[in-house]
Design an enzyme around this catalytic site. Structure first.
Site, PDB file in Angstrom:
ATOM      1  CB  SER A   1      21.579-102.953  32.064  1.00  0.00           C
ATOM      2  OG  SER A   1      21.316-101.570  32.190  1.00  0.00           O
TER       3      SER A   1
ATOM      4  CE1 TYR B   1      24.310-100.173  31.131  1.00  0.00           C
ATOM      5  CE2 TYR B   1      26.600-100.893  31.146  1.00  0.00           C
ATOM      6  CZ  TYR B   1      25.354-100.856  31.731  1.00  0.00           C
ATOM      7  OH  TYR B   1      25.122-101.541  32.908  1.00  0.00           O
TER       8      TYR B   1
HETATM    9  P1  NAP Z   1      32.064-102.330  38.537  1.00  0.00           P
HETATM   10  O1  NAP Z   1      31.944-102.034  39.979  1.00  0.00           O
HETATM   11  O2  NAP Z   1      32.646-101.325  37.601  1.00  0.00           O
HETATM   12  O3  NAP Z   1      32.867-103.735  38.356  1.00  0.00           O
HETATM   13  C1  NAP Z   1      33.106-104.184  37.054  1.00  0.00           C
HETATM   14  C2  NAP Z   1      33.947-105.439  37.137  1.00  0.00           C
HETATM   15  O4  NAP Z   1      34.197-105.885  35.807  1.00  0.00           O
HETATM   16  C3  NAP Z   1      35.294-105.229  37.795  1.00  0.00           C
HETATM   17  O5  NAP Z   1      35.648-106.377  38.567  1.00  0.00           O
HETATM   18  C4  NAP Z   1      36.247-105.136  36.600  1.00  0.00           C
HETATM   19  O6  NAP Z   1      37.524-105.577  36.945  1.00  0.00           O
HETATM   20  C5  NAP Z   1      35.607-106.104  35.632  1.00  0.00           C
HETATM   21  N1  NAP Z   1      35.960-105.888  34.221  1.00  0.00           N
HETATM   22  C6  NAP Z   1      35.691-104.817  33.447  1.00  0.00           C
HETATM   23  N2  NAP Z   1      36.157-105.019  32.211  1.00  0.00           N
HETATM   24  C7  NAP Z   1      36.756-106.247  32.204  1.00  0.00           C
HETATM   25  C8  NAP Z   1      37.425-107.019  31.213  1.00  0.00           C
HETATM   26  N3  NAP Z   1      37.600-106.576  29.972  1.00  0.00           N
HETATM   27  N4  NAP Z   1      37.888-108.232  31.562  1.00  0.00           N
HETATM   28  C9  NAP Z   1      37.719-108.696  32.830  1.00  0.00           C
HETATM   29  N5  NAP Z   1      37.094-108.022  33.814  1.00  0.00           N
HETATM   30  C10 NAP Z   1      36.622-106.806  33.485  1.00  0.00           C
HETATM   31  O7  NAP Z   1      30.621-102.672  37.936  1.00  0.00           O
HETATM   32  P2  NAP Z   1      29.288-103.150  38.682  1.00  0.00           P
HETATM   33  O8  NAP Z   1      28.441-101.977  39.001  1.00  0.00           O
HETATM   34  O9  NAP Z   1      29.623-104.142  39.744  1.00  0.00           O
HETATM   35  O10 NAP Z   1      28.573-103.895  37.454  1.00  0.00           O
HETATM   36  C11 NAP Z   1      28.805-105.266  37.202  1.00  0.00           C
HETATM   37  C12 NAP Z   1      27.894-105.653  36.054  1.00  0.00           C
HETATM   38  O11 NAP Z   1      26.542-105.263  36.366  1.00  0.00           O
HETATM   39  C13 NAP Z   1      28.230-104.928  34.749  1.00  0.00           C
HETATM   40  O12 NAP Z   1      27.985-105.793  33.661  1.00  0.00           O
HETATM   41  C14 NAP Z   1      27.227-103.771  34.722  1.00  0.00           C
HETATM   42  O13 NAP Z   1      26.975-103.343  33.395  1.00  0.00           O
HETATM   43  C15 NAP Z   1      26.037-104.418  35.327  1.00  0.00           C
HETATM   44  N6  NAP Z   1      25.043-103.516  35.921  1.00  0.00           N
HETATM   45  C16 NAP Z   1      25.412-102.631  36.885  1.00  0.00           C
HETATM   46  C17 NAP Z   1      24.413-101.844  37.479  1.00  0.00           C
HETATM   47  C18 NAP Z   1      24.706-100.839  38.551  1.00  0.00           C
HETATM   48  O14 NAP Z   1      23.802-100.018  38.842  1.00  0.00           O
HETATM   49  N7  NAP Z   1      25.884-100.833  39.154  1.00  0.00           N
HETATM   50  C19 NAP Z   1      23.087-101.997  37.081  1.00  0.00           C
HETATM   51  C20 NAP Z   1      22.792-102.895  36.055  1.00  0.00           C
HETATM   52  C21 NAP Z   1      23.780-103.671  35.495  1.00  0.00           C
HETATM   53  P3  NAP Z   1      38.812-104.599  36.675  1.00  0.00           P
HETATM   54  O15 NAP Z   1      38.465-103.263  37.224  1.00  0.00           O
HETATM   55  O16 NAP Z   1      39.973-105.250  37.312  1.00  0.00           O
HETATM   56  O17 NAP Z   1      38.938-104.527  35.209  1.00  0.00           O
HETATM   57  C1  GCO Z   2      23.706 -95.200  33.945  1.00  0.00           C
HETATM   58  C2  GCO Z   2      23.969 -96.338  34.898  1.00  0.00           C
HETATM   59  C3  GCO Z   2      23.132 -97.525  34.493  1.00  0.00           C
HETATM   60  C4  GCO Z   2      23.408 -98.661  35.433  1.00  0.00           C
HETATM   61  C5  GCO Z   2      22.585 -99.845  35.101  1.00  0.00           C
HETATM   62  C6  GCO Z   2      21.109 -99.578  35.194  1.00  0.00           C
HETATM   63  O1  GCO Z   2      24.660 -94.481  33.617  1.00  0.00           O
HETATM   64  O2  GCO Z   2      22.545 -95.049  33.565  1.00  0.00           O
HETATM   65  O3  GCO Z   2      25.339 -96.675  34.935  1.00  0.00           O
HETATM   66  O4  GCO Z   2      23.404 -97.888  33.189  1.00  0.00           O
HETATM   67  O5  GCO Z   2      24.734 -99.045  35.362  1.00  0.00           O
HETATM   68  O6  GCO Z   2      22.933-100.415  33.892  1.00  0.00           O
HETATM   69  O7  GCO Z   2      20.457-100.824  35.108  1.00  0.00           O
END
Ligand code: NAP
Ligand code: GCO
Length: 267
Positions: free
Chosen positions: A147, A160
């Protein structure tokens, strides 16, 4: 085209955690498009059913599991079933993750612990479950989804940021400990991606105006926009393929340049 065969994932087995929707779904789709057989998990039965239909609609016969990645027994059972039905796991994407946006001094210990358990301890649990098979097979790819908070802090995301900072170092340590077995462990550090996890940061205000964070993050991104899950597809295929066999312990930031940019000057 033969020059680029080493981007192919034909014959590979990939597990993408938390890939019912969002970033995980997009990366799993990309790995399937590159030839891999896909297994994924999530916690919600309703999410699983919908995800299986969504994968099928894209012509992908994914194998889905209800598995909480923080529960080692569930993870071991899932990995064993994948190995029995699809084969030894060649590619692991530790994508499952949550965030809780609470001022640290107001955050309950249980809330802090839950974020650490899912975002940092679970990648340890799942990696530990798949590494023996990778060692036996003589190769493996582990991709940890880090992230911006692996590098930067901001208000309300202490748990986080601690987890994602730790995940960066877990990535480097797996690289260090298992490189000799031809296992490469890298990270992808997405910028701000439009998914359900960030939806609260983009919701229009009651008066119809833009969410302040939406305006803020677009000013911090050189392209002036949120990134899309599909923009993580190419980086995921690269780090999952033989094209990245000499890349190890690296966090590939797919952030549109946020980490390089001081931010747009207010007019
Ligand atoms: P999201 O839309 O909230 O999806 C999260 C996924 O993780 C869902 O499929 C959820 O399934 C699953 N999950 C959560 N807790 C779990 C557990 N204990 N066991 C199994 N599955 C679990 O999140 P996203 O935005 O796609 O993010 C995915 C990854 O990218 C995360 O690690 C997040 O920190 C990272 N990330 C996101 C962003 C962003 O801007 N969106 C940026 C940087 C990094 P259920 O709902 O069924 O539990
Ligand atoms: C926040 C966002 C970020 C993104 C991502 C950025 O609240 O700042 O959720 O944390 O999820 O991790 O890279």
């Amino acid at each position: 085209m033969d020059k680029y065969l080493n981007f192919s994932l034909e014959g590979k087995v990939a597990l993408v955690t938390g890939a019912a929707y969002g970033i995980g779904f997009a990366m799993a789709e990309a790995l399937a498009e590159a030839g891999a057989k896909i297994a994924f998990n999530c916690r919600g039965e309703h999410h699983l059913e919908q995800a299986l239909a969504d994968y099928k609609a894209k012509g992908i016969e994914a194998r889905g599991y209800i598995c909480d990645v923080t529960k080692e027994d569930q993870v071991k059972a899932m990995v064993a079933d994948i190995e029995q039905n699809l084969g030894t796991i060649d590619i692991l994407v530790n994508n499952a993750g949550i965030i809780k946006r609470i001022p640290m001094h107001e955050m309950a210990l249980e809330e802090f612990q839950q974020v650490i358990d899912i975002d940092l301890v679970a990648p340890f649990i799942v990696s530990k479950a798949v590494i023996p098979g990778m060692i036996k097979k003589g190769h493996g790819k582990i991709i940890n989804i880090c992230s911006m908070m692996s590098e930067l802090g901001r208000e309300t995301v202490s748990a986080y940021a601690a987890a994602k900072g730790g995940l960066k170092m877990l990535t480097r340590n797996i690289c260090s400990e298992y490189g000799e077995y031809n296992i490469q462990c890298n990270g992808i550090g997405p910028g701000y991606i439009a998914t359900p996890q960030t939806a609260p940061l983009r919701e229009p205000q009651a008066d119809g105006s833009r969410h302040p964070f939406d305006t803020f993050i677009c000013a911090k991104t050189p392209a002036g926009r949120w990134l899309l899950p599909e923009e993580l597809k190419g980086p995921a295929v690269f780090l999952a393929s033989d094209a990245s066999n000499a890349v190890n312990g690296h966090i590939l930031y797919v952030d549109g340049g946020i980490l390089a940019y001081i931010g747009k000057q207010p007019k």
